[in-house]
Design an enzyme around this catalytic site. Structure first.
Site, PDB file in Angstrom:
ATOM      1  N   ASP A  63       3.224  -3.712   3.676  1.00 58.29           N
ATOM      2  CA  ASP A  63       3.086  -4.375   4.976  1.00 58.29           C
ATOM      3  C   ASP A  63       4.365  -4.416   5.797  1.00 58.29           C
ATOM      4  O   ASP A  63       4.330  -4.804   6.968  1.00 58.29           O
ATOM      5  CB  ASP A  63       2.615  -5.819   4.774  1.00 58.29           C
ATOM      6  N   ASP A  97       4.843  -9.426  -1.694  1.00 58.57           N
ATOM      7  CA  ASP A  97       4.760 -10.432  -0.633  1.00 58.57           C
ATOM      8  C   ASP A  97       4.186  -9.848   0.653  1.00 58.57           C
ATOM      9  O   ASP A  97       4.683  -8.854   1.183  1.00 58.57           O
ATOM     10  CB  ASP A  97       6.139 -11.018  -0.339  1.00 58.57           C
ATOM     11  N   ASP A 105       3.123  -3.089  -2.842  1.00 56.65           N
ATOM     12  CA  ASP A 105       4.090  -4.129  -2.505  1.00 56.65           C
ATOM     13  C   ASP A 105       3.498  -5.484  -2.904  1.00 56.65           C
ATOM     14  O   ASP A 105       2.287  -5.599  -3.153  1.00 56.65           O
ATOM     15  CB  ASP A 105       4.369  -4.067  -0.998  1.00 56.65           C
TER      16      ASP A 105
END
Length: 271
Positions: free
Chosen positions: A214, A15, A13
């Site tokens: 996240d 951001d 991922d």
């Protein structure tokens, strides 16, 4: 046990994971990116961002030419050397951005749901929301198979909205900052499995996979990985997997790219 010397794919991922949520800095991860590149380990970016955004970031990170997963799996950008694959250079899953936008406009007009999409505002507004430059913010509006929005209604109305989308063959997905609407058939997990199968077909051996994320929208990706790093994030719901065996899942103490580095250190430095 595994190492970077064996056939390996790293899915990441952006951001809040490889990029800092506020500054978009990635330098803490730079040494590992270099090491993986030198070992010919593909780092496959996987995000809710548009392919235009991700191609820019891919070049910045020194990962150009590799496949990537955009718009939460609704778009797969193929590797440069995969020109013989049908759909090159991009594969789009499900209905288009324009069709989804029409559905959302109808729901907003007829059922009075309150939300603001990236199509409703200009790049200056998106730059203010995200901290991106205006030129980078403009890339966030180049959706091909999803719509990004800010929800401005109650939780009860959100449940109703989600149900209506599901009835129409769409899904409502929470990201690190925004919400995303895309075809119900699309997903980071399906896109990752397709890429894994393609590498296996080309090499004759299934690569070992490591995923890092996240947010809640990373859970489907991490579920299909052999090993997973859950980077400490800002989202209050966090990431929860069905199989959190410590042998395959590591939760970091650090956030963003420092957590990304921590995860790679955990799985590889002692091996």
């Amino acid at each position: 046990m595994f190492s970077i010397q064996q056939p390996l794919l790293v899915f990441s991922d952006l951001d809040g994971t490889l990029l800092d949520s506020h500054s978009y800095d990635w330098q803490p991860a730079a040494p590992w990116l270099t090491r993986l590149r030198e070992a010919n380990v593909p780092v496959i970016l996987c995000s809710s961002k548009t392919s235009a955004e991700m191609l820019y970031l891919q070049k910045t990170l020194g990962l150009q030419g590799l496949p990537l997963i955009a718009e939460n799996g609704a778009v797969i950008q193929l590797a440069e050397q995969w020109q013989e694959i049908d759909g090159f250079p991009r594969i789009i899953s499900g209905i288009s951005h324009g069709e989804i936008s029409q559905v959302l406009n109808t729901l907003r007009e007829k059922e009075h749901f309150k939300f603001t999409t990236f199509d409703d505002v200009d790049d200056a507004t998106i730059a203010e929301w995200t901290g991106l430059s205006r030129s980078q913010a403009a890339l966030t509006q180049l959706h091909e198979a999803s719509v990004t929005l800010i929800w401005r209604d109650s939780d009860e109305r959100m449940a109703q909205f989600t149900a209506r989308l599901n009835e129409l063959g769409l899904q409502f997905m929470q990201g690190a900052r925004f919400w995303h609407v895309l075809d119900a058939s699309a997903g980071k997990d399906q896109a990752a499995n397709w890429i894994i199968a393609t590498y296996q077909q080309l090499s004759g051996k299934r690569p070992t996979t490591l995923g890092l994320g996240d947010g809640p929208n990373d859970a489907p990706l991490l579920e299909v990985m052999d090993y997973a790093v859950i980077v400490k994030g800002l989202n209050r719901e966090g990431v929860h997997l069905h199989d959190e065996d410590p042998a395959r899942v590591w939760r970091t103490q650090r956030e963003g790219p420092e957590g990304w580095r921590e995860g790679l250190d955990h799985f590889f430095s002692a091996r």
